[in-house]
Design a protein around this motif. Structure first.
Motif, short mmCIF file in Angstrom:
data_model
loop_
_atom_site.label_atom_id
_atom_site.label_comp_id
_atom_site.label_asym_id
_atom_site.label_seq_id
_atom_site.Cartn_x
_atom_site.Cartn_y
_atom_site.Cartn_z
N VAL A 178 16.92 18.36 54.45
CA VAL A 178 17.86 19.77 54.61
C VAL A 178 17.29 20.63 53.61
N GLU A 179 17.42 21.94 53.82
CA GLU A 179 16.93 23.07 52.85
C GLU A 179 18.18 24.13 52.85
N VAL A 180 18.41 24.30 51.47
CA VAL A 180 19.58 25.01 51.32
C VAL A 180 19.19 26.38 50.26
N THR A 181 19.66 27.65 50.74
CA THR A 181 19.52 28.65 49.91
C THR A 181 20.70 29.26 49.51
N PRO A 194 31.16 29.50 50.87
CA PRO A 194 30.96 29.20 52.20
C PRO A 194 29.65 28.80 52.58
N ALA A 195 29.63 28.31 53.83
CA ALA A 195 27.87 28.09 54.32
C ALA A 195 27.93 28.32 55.78
N MET A 196 26.79 28.81 55.88
CA MET A 196 25.96 29.09 57.28
C MET A 196 25.09 28.21 57.72
N PHE A 197 25.31 27.31 58.67
CA PHE A 197 24.16 26.25 59.00
C PHE A 197 23.50 27.07 60.13
N TRP A 198 22.02 27.01 60.17
CA TRP A 198 21.34 27.17 61.26
C TRP A 198 20.34 26.52 61.69
N PHE A 199 20.11 25.96 62.73
CA PHE A 199 19.30 24.82 63.11
C PHE A 199 18.70 25.01 64.60
N TYR A 200 17.91 23.66 64.69
CA TYR A 200 17.30 23.57 65.96
C TYR A 200 16.85 22.04 66.17
N PRO A 201 17.62 21.30 66.64
CA PRO A 201 17.28 19.77 66.76
C PRO A 201 15.98 19.73 67.57
N TYR A 238 27.07 33.82 51.08
CA TYR A 238 27.15 32.55 51.86
C TYR A 238 25.91 31.65 51.32
N ALA A 239 26.16 30.37 51.40
CA ALA A 239 24.79 29.42 51.29
C ALA A 239 24.25 29.35 52.81
N VAL A 240 23.08 29.26 52.91
CA VAL A 240 22.45 29.33 54.27
C VAL A 240 21.80 27.86 54.07
N VAL A 241 22.38 27.06 55.34
CA VAL A 241 21.73 25.67 55.31
C VAL A 241 21.01 25.59 56.41
N GLU A 242 19.81 25.08 56.29
CA GLU A 242 18.94 24.59 57.43
C GLU A 242 18.41 23.23 57.43
N PRO A 243 19.18 22.46 58.30
CA PRO A 243 19.13 21.09 58.19
C PRO A 243 18.33 20.80 59.44
N ASP A 244 17.19 19.78 59.14
CA ASP A 244 16.64 19.19 60.51
C ASP A 244 17.75 18.21 61.10
N VAL A 269 24.57 15.71 56.63
CA VAL A 269 24.46 16.99 55.73
C VAL A 269 25.41 17.42 55.02
N ILE A 270 26.72 17.61 55.74
CA ILE A 270 27.81 18.00 54.90
C ILE A 270 28.33 17.21 53.90
N ASP A 271 28.31 15.88 54.13
CA ASP A 271 28.69 15.04 52.94
C ASP A 271 28.13 15.10 51.75
N GLU A 272 26.65 15.35 51.77
CA GLU A 272 25.83 15.18 50.67
C GLU A 272 25.85 16.89 50.27
N LEU A 273 26.08 17.65 50.91
CA LEU A 273 26.20 18.99 50.35
C LEU A 273 27.35 19.12 49.42
N ASP A 274 28.69 18.60 50.16
CA ASP A 274 29.88 18.60 49.40
C ASP A 274 29.83 17.65 48.28
N ARG A 275 29.10 16.46 48.33
CA ARG A 275 28.98 15.79 46.93
C ARG A 275 28.28 16.41 45.95
N ARG A 276 27.15 17.27 46.36
CA ARG A 276 26.46 17.99 45.26
C ARG A 276 27.29 19.23 44.60
#
Length: 344
Positions: A178-181, A194-201, A238-244, A269-276
């Motif tokens: 996962v990459e976060v800006t 707050p965070a915006m997730f943008w992804f493509y499985p 916003y934090a921008v989250v780009e998860p695989d 991903v959400i649990d790990e980002l929340d933990r951090r």
């Protein structure tokens, strides 16, 4: 130069032989690539140049004794060692190979244009995590290294934003990136934004196939943005989250696990980002394009995580793709429940 292929499919071995027309029975092996070669052992590809009558011909040295290979050297751990493009000179008579140029290990360089036939002078594109891409004239014979373009970063506040990249593990043990800006001006210890997730499985057979693809990651690349990049949202707080979001399963029937993997990827991903403490898990949005849009709507329907979603150009009714989609190879009538349950 004669190209031969042994075997079939992706595992075919390709060889290239040099043949003098006045001695057609004599051949010299100048290139060999196994179809199943590891990415880290890829020898590159034969270099070409414009022929005297147009079209492409194999690049040979001025004296006709050498050919050239170009490629990229990859490493087992891309977070430690970035890809390094290279150029090799191969002696036709013996097959002996000499590396004549390679990108350094702390910036990323790639060959844009070869100026002379012997590959002693090239235009090289050069960039780094904080070095904006520009072109340089490099002369291997004289050692001259001269910058020829002077482009400047048009979005310094975004490219200078705090970034993090790390692995997350979902409950079944599968690990992905996962990459976060973070928002412009955010510093460690500030309230979680707050965070915006943008992804493509994407679909994989197993952890090994995922890890193989991840080896192309380039830690020396300069952050780049297009007109549709979500990273512009860092200017709005916003934090921008780009998860695989790996979907894992047997070939042709990956979607048996689609809903399960989609939910567990996002939850991990959400649990790990929340933990951090770098996102506010109560204020999350999600979005994607095409298959990412389809997955956005599925996540909105099948998970409780997101307040809103942006879905662009998605196909949400899988009965409209009855003959397969993505890596799915079964017909609707062979996997009816899968098609219907995936149609949000």
């Amino acid at each position: 130069f004669v190209t031969r292929r042994r075997g079939g499919g992706q595992n075919a071995t390709t060889t290239i032989h040099a043949v003098e027309l006045n001695a057609p029975d004599e051949e010299h092996l100048v290139y060999e690539r196994d179809g199943d070669v590891e990415l880290t052992d890829d020898p590159g590809t034969l270099a070409y140049m414009e022929g005297p009558n147009g079209g492409r011909v194999v690049r040979t040295s001025t004296d006709g004794t050498h050919v050239f290979l170009t490629g990229t050297q990859y490493f087992e751990n891309p977070d430690q060692d970035a890809p390094r493009p290279f150029a090799d000179r191969v002696e036709i008579a013996t097959g002996d190979t000499e590396r004549i140029w390679q990108s350094s290990d702390d910036i990323y360089e790639s060959i844009g244009t070869v100026v002379d036939r012997d590959m002693t002078e090239m235009i090289v594109a050069r960039q780094g995590p904080t070095l904006y891409p520009n072109q340089y004239s490099v002369n291997l014979a004289t050692g001259e290294d001269r910058q020829v373009t002077f482009n400047e970063d048009p979005t310094p506040e975004i490219t200078g934003a705090h970034r993090e990249r790390f692995m997350v593990r979902r409950p079944d043990g599968f690990e992905s990136v996962v990459e976060v800006t973070m928002p412009v001006g955010w510093e460690t210890g500030d309230p979680a934004p707050p965070a915006m997730f943008w992804f493509y499985p994407r679909e994989y057979d197993d952890q090994e196939s995922y890890d193989e693809r991840a080896r192309t990651y380039n830690k020396n690349a300069f952050p780049s943005f297009g007109t549709r990049s979500m990273e512009y949202l860092v200017r709005l707080g916003y934090a921008v989250v780009e998860p695989d979001a790996p979907i894992v399963g047997p070939q042709g029937r990956m979607n048996d696990n689609y809903e399960h993997d989609l939910r567990n990827n996002l939850a991990a991903v959400i649990d790990e980002l929340d933990r951090r403490e770098i996102i506010d898990r109560q204020r999350l949005g999600l979005g994607g394009h095409s298959y990412g849009a389809f997955s956005t709507v599925n996540a909105m329907v099948h998970t409780p995580f997101f307040k809103a979603g942006i879905a662009g150009d998605g196909n949400y009714n899988r009965t409209l793709t009855p003959m397969a989609f993505q890596s799915e190879r079964r017909l609707l009538w062979e996997a009816r429940d899968v098609y219907l349950s995936m149609s949000p």
